[in-house]
Design a protein around this motif. Structure first.
Motif, PDB file in Angstrom:
ATOM      1  N   SER A 115       2.392   1.710  -3.416  1.00  0.00           N
ATOM      2  CA  SER A 115       1.360   2.174  -4.342  1.00  0.00           C
ATOM      3  C   SER A 115       1.053   3.650  -4.119  1.00  0.00           C
ATOM      4  N   ALA A 116       0.951   4.052  -2.859  1.00  0.00           N
ATOM      5  CA  ALA A 116       0.681   5.461  -2.552  1.00  0.00           C
ATOM      6  C   ALA A 116       1.835   6.341  -3.024  1.00  0.00           C
ATOM      7  N   LEU A 156       0.837  -1.199   0.000  1.00  0.00           N
ATOM      8  CA  LEU A 156       0.000   0.000   0.000  1.00  0.00           C
ATOM      9  C   LEU A 156       0.872   1.250   0.000  1.00  0.00           C
ATOM     10  N   SER A 157       1.927   1.235   0.786  1.00  0.00           N
ATOM     11  CA  SER A 157       2.845   2.374   0.854  1.00  0.00           C
ATOM     12  C   SER A 157       3.514   2.609  -0.500  1.00  0.00           C
ATOM     13  N   ASN A 203       1.570   6.727  -6.779  1.00  0.00           N
ATOM     14  CA  ASN A 203       0.494   7.659  -7.103  1.00  0.00           C
ATOM     15  C   ASN A 203       0.915   9.091  -6.805  1.00  0.00           C
ATOM     16  N   TRP A 204       1.608   9.309  -5.701  1.00  0.00           N
ATOM     17  CA  TRP A 204       2.067  10.648  -5.341  1.00  0.00           C
ATOM     18  C   TRP A 204       3.065  11.155  -6.383  1.00  0.00           C
TER      19      TRP A 204
END
Length: 117
Positions: free
Chosen positions: A67-68, A64-65, A71-72
């Motif tokens: 992926s975030a 998740l980290s 995205n950022w």
């Protein structure tokens, strides 16, 4: 996002299986000694189960980290491009307005130009 859901599902499945096994042991028609043995084996397996759940949650959090972060980074890159396009458009428009003002002042009435001096 689905990786996070699958990790939560796996963790919930493991926890549910453990609770189900303990409930089954307590409700089973066995002698007390056999039930206590099975409960001890189950209790001995709990640290390993907790470690498995912890590892699964950690892996899912890392995914998740990552992926975030991707995205950022994508959002920042789009923002940089948009800002550069805005600066470029502003400079073009400013130049066009200067040229327009310059052309208008050159074509003004000579009498007005003489009075302005």
């Amino acid at each position: 996002m689905s990786n996070n859901r699958s990790g939560v599902f796996i963790g919930g499945l493991m926890l549910g299986a453990t609770i189900g096994a303990l409930t089954g042991l307590l409700a089973a028609p066995r002698a007390g000694r056999e039930t206590r043995k099975l409960l001890k084996k189950s209790a001995d397996a709990l640290p390993e189960l907790a470690e498995d759940i912890s590892t699964t949650v950690h892996i899912q959090a890392d995914r998740l980290s990552a992926s975030a972060l991707r995205n950022w980074d994508d959002t920042l890159e789009r923002l940089r491009i948009a800002i550069a396009a805005g600066v470029d458009a502003t400079q073009r428009e400013s130049g066009a307005l200067r040229r327009q003002n310059s052309a208008e002042s050159e074509s003004a009435d000579p009498l007005v130009q003489h009075l302005e001096r």
